[in-house]
Enzyme design. Sequence first.
Site, PDB file in Angstrom:
ATOM      1  N   LYS A  36       0.860  -1.186   0.000  1.00  0.00           N
ATOM      2  CA  LYS A  36       0.000   0.000   0.000  1.00  0.00           C
ATOM      3  C   LYS A  36       0.896   1.236   0.000  1.00  0.00           C
ATOM      4  O   LYS A  36       1.949   1.164   0.640  1.00  0.00           O
ATOM      5  CB  LYS A  36      -0.923  -0.006   1.221  1.00  0.00           C
ATOM      6  CG  LYS A  36      -1.841  -1.208   1.301  1.00  0.00           C
ATOM      7  CD  LYS A  36      -3.010  -1.130   0.336  1.00  0.00           C
ATOM      8  CE  LYS A  36      -3.862  -2.389   0.419  1.00  0.00           C
ATOM      9  NZ  LYS A  36      -5.057  -2.330  -0.467  1.00  0.00           N
ATOM     10  N   LYS A  73     -13.320  -4.015   7.093  1.00  0.00           N
ATOM     11  CA  LYS A  73     -13.840  -2.700   6.687  1.00  0.00           C
ATOM     12  C   LYS A  73     -14.929  -2.810   5.626  1.00  0.00           C
ATOM     13  O   LYS A  73     -15.595  -1.820   5.316  1.00  0.00           O
ATOM     14  CB  LYS A  73     -12.680  -1.855   6.132  1.00  0.00           C
ATOM     15  CG  LYS A  73     -12.113  -2.385   4.812  1.00  0.00           C
ATOM     16  CD  LYS A  73     -10.941  -1.572   4.275  1.00  0.00           C
ATOM     17  CE  LYS A  73     -10.522  -2.101   2.925  1.00  0.00           C
ATOM     18  NZ  LYS A  73      -9.304  -1.463   2.393  1.00  0.00           N
ATOM     19  N   LYS A 123       1.091  -9.849  -2.869  1.00  0.00           N
ATOM     20  CA  LYS A 123      -0.105  -9.821  -3.720  1.00  0.00           C
ATOM     21  C   LYS A 123      -0.261  -8.447  -4.356  1.00  0.00           C
ATOM     22  O   LYS A 123      -0.102  -7.434  -3.663  1.00  0.00           O
ATOM     23  CB  LYS A 123      -1.359 -10.130  -2.865  1.00  0.00           C
ATOM     24  CG  LYS A 123      -2.679  -9.999  -3.590  1.00  0.00           C
ATOM     25  CD  LYS A 123      -3.846 -10.138  -2.633  1.00  0.00           C
ATOM     26  CE  LYS A 123      -5.153  -9.820  -3.316  1.00  0.00           C
ATOM     27  NZ  LYS A 123      -5.167  -8.449  -3.896  1.00  0.00           N
ATOM     28  N   ASP A 154      -2.496  -5.374  -5.948  1.00  0.00           N
ATOM     29  CA  ASP A 154      -3.839  -4.881  -5.677  1.00  0.00           C
ATOM     30  C   ASP A 154      -4.690  -5.075  -6.936  1.00  0.00           C
ATOM     31  O   ASP A 154      -4.143  -5.274  -8.031  1.00  0.00           O
ATOM     32  CB  ASP A 154      -3.809  -3.404  -5.266  1.00  0.00           C
ATOM     33  CG  ASP A 154      -4.624  -3.215  -3.987  1.00  0.00           C
ATOM     34  OD1 ASP A 154      -4.145  -2.555  -3.060  1.00  0.00           O
ATOM     35  OD2 ASP A 154      -5.720  -3.823  -3.923  1.00  0.00           O
ATOM     36  N   GLU A 155      -5.997  -5.030  -6.771  1.00  0.00           N
ATOM     37  CA  GLU A 155      -6.909  -5.346  -7.887  1.00  0.00           C
ATOM     38  C   GLU A 155      -6.779  -4.352  -9.030  1.00  0.00           C
ATOM     39  O   GLU A 155      -7.125  -4.671 -10.185  1.00  0.00           O
ATOM     40  CB  GLU A 155      -8.358  -5.418  -7.404  1.00  0.00           C
ATOM     41  CG  GLU A 155      -8.987  -4.107  -6.992  1.00  0.00           C
ATOM     42  CD  GLU A 155      -8.629  -3.696  -5.569  1.00  0.00           C
ATOM     43  OE1 GLU A 155      -9.025  -2.591  -5.155  1.00  0.00           O
ATOM     44  OE2 GLU A 155      -7.900  -4.455  -4.906  1.00  0.00           O
ATOM     45  N   HIS A 202      -9.612 -12.383  -7.259  1.00  0.00           N
ATOM     46  CA  HIS A 202     -10.097 -11.186  -6.581  1.00  0.00           C
ATOM     47  C   HIS A 202     -11.492 -10.913  -7.119  1.00  0.00           C
ATOM     48  O   HIS A 202     -11.765 -11.148  -8.289  1.00  0.00           O
ATOM     49  CB  HIS A 202      -9.170  -9.997  -6.865  1.00  0.00           C
ATOM     50  CG  HIS A 202      -9.390  -8.855  -5.922  1.00  0.00           C
ATOM     51  ND1 HIS A 202     -10.512  -8.052  -5.972  1.00  0.00           N
ATOM     52  CD2 HIS A 202      -8.643  -8.410  -4.892  1.00  0.00           C
ATOM     53  CE1 HIS A 202     -10.434  -7.149  -5.005  1.00  0.00           C
ATOM     54  NE2 HIS A 202      -9.321  -7.336  -4.333  1.00  0.00           N
TER      55      HIS A 202
HETATM   56  C1  CAP Z   1      -7.524  -4.893   1.176  1.00  0.00           C
HETATM   57  C2  CAP Z   1      -7.719  -4.748  -0.322  1.00  0.00           C
HETATM   58  C3  CAP Z   1      -8.622  -5.824  -0.937  1.00  0.00           C
HETATM   59  C4  CAP Z   1      -9.970  -6.019  -0.327  1.00  0.00           C
HETATM   60  C5  CAP Z   1     -10.941  -6.693  -1.281  1.00  0.00           C
HETATM   61  C6  CAP Z   1      -8.288  -3.403  -0.641  1.00  0.00           C
HETATM   62  O1  CAP Z   1      -6.623  -3.938   1.647  1.00  0.00           O
HETATM   63  O2  CAP Z   1      -6.487  -4.837  -0.989  1.00  0.00           O
HETATM   64  O3  CAP Z   1      -8.754  -5.451  -2.296  1.00  0.00           O
HETATM   65  O4  CAP Z   1      -9.855  -6.801   0.805  1.00  0.00           O
HETATM   66  O5  CAP Z   1     -12.185  -6.920  -0.664  1.00  0.00           O
HETATM   67  O6  CAP Z   1      -7.887  -2.875  -1.707  1.00  0.00           O
HETATM   68  O7  CAP Z   1      -9.108  -2.880   0.063  1.00  0.00           O
HETATM   69  P1  CAP Z   1      -6.437  -3.723   3.220  1.00  0.00           P
HETATM   70  P2  CAP Z   1     -12.758  -8.407  -0.416  1.00  0.00           P
HETATM   71  O8  CAP Z   1      -5.878  -4.984   3.796  1.00  0.00           O
HETATM   72  O9  CAP Z   1      -5.475  -2.591   3.319  1.00  0.00           O
HETATM   73  O10 CAP Z   1      -7.752  -3.395   3.808  1.00  0.00           O
HETATM   74  O11 CAP Z   1     -11.649  -9.157   0.239  1.00  0.00           O
HETATM   75  O12 CAP Z   1     -13.938  -8.204   0.481  1.00  0.00           O
HETATM   76  O13 CAP Z   1     -13.119  -8.934  -1.739  1.00  0.00           O
HETATM   77 MG    MG Z   2      -7.203  -4.374  -2.910  1.00  0.00          MG
END
Ligand code: CAP
Ligand code: MG
Length: 414
Positions: A150, A309, A176, A178-179, A268
């Site tokens: 991050k 969250k 990993k 990020d999306e 994801h």
């Molecule tokens: C989490 C995360 C993931 C979410 C996806 C984000 O970051 O990388 O993409 O968890 O949601 O971008 O928010 P943090 P889900 O660990 O910093 O919160 O797992 O519900 O599909």
């Molecule tokens: Mg993410």
Amino acid sequence: MGITYEDFLDLDYEPTDEDLVCTFRIDPATGMTTEEAASRVASESSNGTWAALQTGADFTDMGATAFSIDGDTIGVAYPAGLFEPGNMPQILSCIAGNIMGMKAVDSIRLMDCEWPETIVSSFDGPLFGSSVREEIFGVDDRPITATVPKPKVGLSTKSHAQVGYDAWLGGVDLLKDDENLTDQDFNPFADRLTESLALRDDAEDETGEKKSYLINVTADTQTMLDRVDEVAEQGGEYVMVDIITAGWAGLQTVRERTEKHGMAIHAHRAMHAAFDRMPTHGVSMRVLAQVSRLLGVDQLHTGTAGLGKLANEDTVGINEWMYSDLYGTADVLPVASGGLHPGLLPDLLDATGTNICIQLGGGIHGHPDGTHAGAVALRAAIDGYVEGKSIQEVADETPELAVALDKWGTETPR
Ligand code: CAP
Ligand code: MG
């Protein structure tokens, strides 16, 4: 007389083993009875339409049947003949297609499906499923862990790989993407792959533990295939796909290619909430998870049992389905992610069990002492839980964890 909506309603009908059985929650439009709405759902999602058809032959054997009504919940059975085996977009165009926009209902939600063996066996399913823990990392008694550097995007390739290295040395198993990180100029895919895997190798040498990387290959289908081949060539064990935005057809094609290389797919689900967030409309995450398993993902985000969250739908119930027997189809490893930090892990693991992957982004890189300390805190919390220790006992022995608990306590971030 011709086929009418009423031909698709039969409350005495008993679904056969060949039928795909779907459960819908419906809110009939004003002036429409539940029976009338149910018959229209069955008709419009199979082979009926609004006019009484005069087109000769009787096609009712391919028509679906609304066979149960319980309050606002209806059951619809679809005959196998309606579907093309192995074609998920076609199946979804039936059970989650036009009916989502029908005026006969004010809202409609596809809640659950019971998949017959004929359809299940027409899909590959996961190549590994939860056996990734053992087969890739050699562990079976603890959750595997992952971290997303991050900020989500913006880091250079060098910084991205360095964050991965610090986290791997701290005890994390997986780096990993990020999306929304794919092949942008500030961190190109090819460079990111090479540099991250190089530091991965160093981290393995230094820790003696197996490490891996969930690199995001999401793009158009041909580009995804090219990227899968690149990852295989460089010795990667995984690819990550944004399965909802890339689409089911793209995922199915990627699954064939990853099998060729013996690689695992991390799924994801970005955009899932557009389908599943409203409890009265859309497609449930339970059904999205079912489709993902049939199409062959090995790991899938399913939420944090309400602790993180993001809004979650029945994480534990969905995970149970992903572990359940399904005509020999491999299971799927659930991924808990989104606003997690070490203080939340005991409650999370009590709810989900340890056959899971846990992802912390902010919960590691937001640690006051940085990424490595954040990773050490996570790993200590995981190992301590598996050993049956309380998180406070572990924090007394691990200063990095004590700092994390001091900062975040056991609160859910908002
Ligand atoms: C989490 C995360 C993931 C979410 C996806 C984000 O970051 O990388 O993409 O968890 O949601 O971008 O928010 P943090 P889900 O660990 O910093 O919160 O797992 O519900 O599909
Ligand atoms: Mg993410």
